[in-house]
Design an enzyme around this catalytic site. Structure first.
Site, PDB file in Angstrom:
ATOM      1  N   GLY A  30       0.810  -1.218   0.000  1.00 11.88           N
ATOM      2  CA  GLY A  30       0.000   0.000   0.000  1.00 11.88           C
ATOM      3  C   GLY A  30       0.843   1.267   0.000  1.00 11.88           C
ATOM      4  O   GLY A  30       0.521   2.250  -0.676  1.00 11.88           O
ATOM      5  N   THR A  31       1.941   1.243   0.746  1.00 12.55           N
ATOM      6  CA  THR A  31       2.787   2.436   0.844  1.00 12.55           C
ATOM      7  C   THR A  31       3.319   2.833  -0.527  1.00 12.55           C
ATOM      8  O   THR A  31       3.264   4.005  -0.923  1.00 12.55           O
ATOM      9  CB  THR A  31       3.965   2.169   1.812  1.00 12.55           C
ATOM     10  N   ASN A  56      -7.668   3.382   9.041  1.00 15.42           N
ATOM     11  CA  ASN A  56      -7.075   2.170   9.595  1.00 15.42           C
ATOM     12  C   ASN A  56      -7.042   2.157  11.115  1.00 15.42           C
ATOM     13  O   ASN A  56      -6.956   1.113  11.727  1.00 15.42           O
ATOM     14  CB  ASN A  56      -5.651   1.981   9.051  1.00 15.42           C
ATOM     15  N   GLN A 114      -7.726  -0.588   3.550  1.00 17.41           N
ATOM     16  CA  GLN A 114      -8.490  -1.290   4.587  1.00 17.41           C
ATOM     17  C   GLN A 114      -9.805  -1.885   4.083  1.00 17.41           C
ATOM     18  O   GLN A 114     -10.435  -2.669   4.796  1.00 17.41           O
ATOM     19  CB  GLN A 114      -8.769  -0.344   5.779  1.00 17.41           C
ATOM     20  N   SER A 137      -3.343  -3.438  -0.682  1.00 19.72           N
ATOM     21  CA  SER A 137      -2.241  -4.214  -0.122  1.00 19.72           C
ATOM     22  C   SER A 137      -2.727  -5.604   0.273  1.00 19.72           C
ATOM     23  O   SER A 137      -3.708  -5.736   1.014  1.00 19.72           O
ATOM     24  CB  SER A 137      -1.715  -3.472   1.116  1.00 19.72           C
ATOM     25  N   ALA A 138      -2.030  -6.646  -0.220  1.00 20.24           N
ATOM     26  CA  ALA A 138      -2.517  -8.022  -0.054  1.00 20.24           C
ATOM     27  C   ALA A 138      -2.577  -8.490   1.400  1.00 20.24           C
ATOM     28  O   ALA A 138      -3.417  -9.312   1.752  1.00 20.24           O
ATOM     29  CB  ALA A 138      -1.623  -8.972  -0.854  1.00 20.24           C
ATOM     30  N   HIS A 139      -1.692  -7.963   2.259  1.00 19.43           N
ATOM     31  CA  HIS A 139      -1.657  -8.509   3.625  1.00 19.43           C
ATOM     32  C   HIS A 139      -2.802  -8.001   4.492  1.00 19.43           C
ATOM     33  O   HIS A 139      -2.893  -8.323   5.671  1.00 19.43           O
ATOM     34  CB  HIS A 139      -0.292  -8.269   4.291  1.00 19.43           C
ATOM     35  N   THR A 184      12.301  -6.951 -11.013  1.00 20.87           N
ATOM     36  CA  THR A 184      11.705  -8.285 -11.200  1.00 20.87           C
ATOM     37  C   THR A 184      10.492  -8.433 -10.288  1.00 20.87           C
ATOM     38  O   THR A 184      10.554  -8.129  -9.093  1.00 20.87           O
ATOM     39  CB  THR A 184      12.755  -9.375 -10.884  1.00 20.87           C
ATOM     40  N   CYS A 234       2.299   1.102  12.168  1.00 23.94           N
ATOM     41  CA  CYS A 234       3.439   1.912  11.744  1.00 23.94           C
ATOM     42  C   CYS A 234       3.787   2.960  12.793  1.00 23.94           C
ATOM     43  O   CYS A 234       4.930   3.357  12.915  1.00 23.94           O
ATOM     44  CB  CYS A 234       3.128   2.602  10.426  1.00 23.94           C
TER      45      CYS A 234
END
Ligand code: PLP
Length: 379
Positions: free
Chosen positions: A71-72, A151, A179, A199-201, A235, A326
């Site tokens: 996300g960042t 968040n 979120q 963001s996947a996590h 990559t 964070c």
């Protein structure tokens, strides 16, 4: 020691075992997706299938998706890329944004590239649409940065109205959807924003991978090779990308069941909190319709709580946040809570519970019992 009770899903979700299984072959693969031989083509195919799948889920075109490290990076790419590409002179931003957005805007302003204008927010951290329109009248060629769900406190922003205003004045709009992406709410066919960060996590995918949706191409953030159609060199994180697409597919397919579960837990937690700790005050919008179904932030009075509550709970095997992951450890009271009018002393006594598809009602009971035990006992 018993397994800790994890109530910090807004910081990061556990990896779904089915996503883990999906990822393994790509982690083991030898090739480079830019190579033209079979080993490379195998990975290139996985990346392009993931791109097509994510695009289809959110109603976009595959070429509008750029894979990032999370996300960042997606927020950075949108903000820096938009300013560079269109020489946007003004950014109108929500002061309760994540630091990925706030610190990037600060850096752009510090470098003299933009003028940054914070939007007024109410006691729930929701932006004032009249103020946004006032600023747009003066600065129509702006970039607006207002997230979907906060968040830390879960407050939802009026994203549809913001998009309408952006279109009316010809401004661009970045919405940080980190979120909410896993709730399956996002469809750009119904909601024509310029940029989305994900963001996947946050939806049971791997950490360190995300994507940016951008309506039109912009300057790239990372230069080097020609990967991502010259939009993001380096990559690709093939396993992460494939896992993210699979996780998002699962999130969209099960969105009604997952959301109903999150809402049921929230209702239960709110009821239990009221019963067992009536002194708790909710931070952010307390209503179901105005807030994220998986986040609740509250504070306790100084007679009951100190700023070490998160540590006391951790010792009792309960993982929650005092503020965003964070910011925790930074020693600074949350900028989000202060923007909603809390004093720094109040802000450091805030706790964020956030839950997900694996959370049970009995875990909520145990966490509240641990919280009661961790409170300062009157002498
Ligand atoms: N934006 C929001 C709203 C977030 O909650 C987060 C992470 O907590 C981010 C951006 C940053 O995402 P990442 O951790 O993938 O860099």
């Amino acid at each position: 020691m018993e397994k800790p009770i994890y109530l910090d899903y807004a910081a990061s979700t556990p990896l779904d075992p089915e996503v883990e299984a999906e990822i393994l072959p790509y982690l083991r693969a030898a090739g480079n997706p830019s190579s033209i031989h079979a080993a490379g083509r195998y990975l290139r195919t996985a990346i392009e299938e993931a791109r097509a799948l994510i695009a289809e889920l959110i109603g976009a075109q595959p070429g509008q998706i750029v894979f990032t490290s999370g996300g960042t990076e997606a927020d950075n790419h949108a903000l820096r890329g938009a300013v560079e590409t269109w020489a946007i002179p003004h950014i109108l931003y929500n002061p309760t944004e994540h630091h990925a957005v706030l610190h990037t805007i600060e850096a752009l302003a510090h470098a003299g590239k933009v003028q940054a204008h914070p939007l007024r927010v109410d006691a729930y951290g929701r932006i004032d649409l009249n103020h946004l329109e006032e600023l747009l009248r003066s600065y129509p060629k702006s970039l607006i940065a207002v997230m979907y769900a906060n968040n830390e406190i879960g407050t939802l922003q009026p994203v549809q109205e913001i998009t309408d205003l952006a279109q009316k004045y010809g401004a661009r709009y970045l919405c940080d959807t980190v979120q909410v992406m896993g709730l399956g709410w996002v469809k750009v066919t119904d909601w024509p924003v310029d940029f989305l960060a994900a963001s996947a996590h946050k939806f049971y995918g791997p950490k360190g991978v995300g994507f940016l949706y951008r309506k039109e191409p912009i300057a790239s953030l990372i230069t080097g090779g020609a990967q991502e159609r010259n939009q993001r060199a380096g990559t690709e994180n093939v396993a992460g990308i494939a896992g993210m697409a699979f996780a998002l597919k699962k999130a969209y397919e099960n969105r009604h069941t997952y959301e109903a579960h999150l809402r049921a837990i929230k209702q239960y937690l709110l009821g239990k909190l009221q019963e067992k700790l009536p002194e708790a005050q909710i931070n952010g919008d307390p209503s179901m319709e105005g807030s994220h179904p998986g986040i609740l932030n509250f504070r306790l009075p100084p007679a009951l709580a100190d700023d070490m509550l998160v540590l006391h709970l951790d010792l009792a095997g309960i993982c929650v946040s005092g503020t965003s992951a964070c910011a925790s450890g930074s020693g600074h009271p949350s900028h989000v809570l202060q923007a909603t009018g809390l004093t720094p002393e109040e802000a450091v006594r805030a706790l964020r519970f956030s839950w997900g598809k694996y959370t049970t009602f009995s875990e909520i009971d145990s966490a509240l019992e641990a919280l009661k035990a961790a409170l300062t006992q009157p002498a």
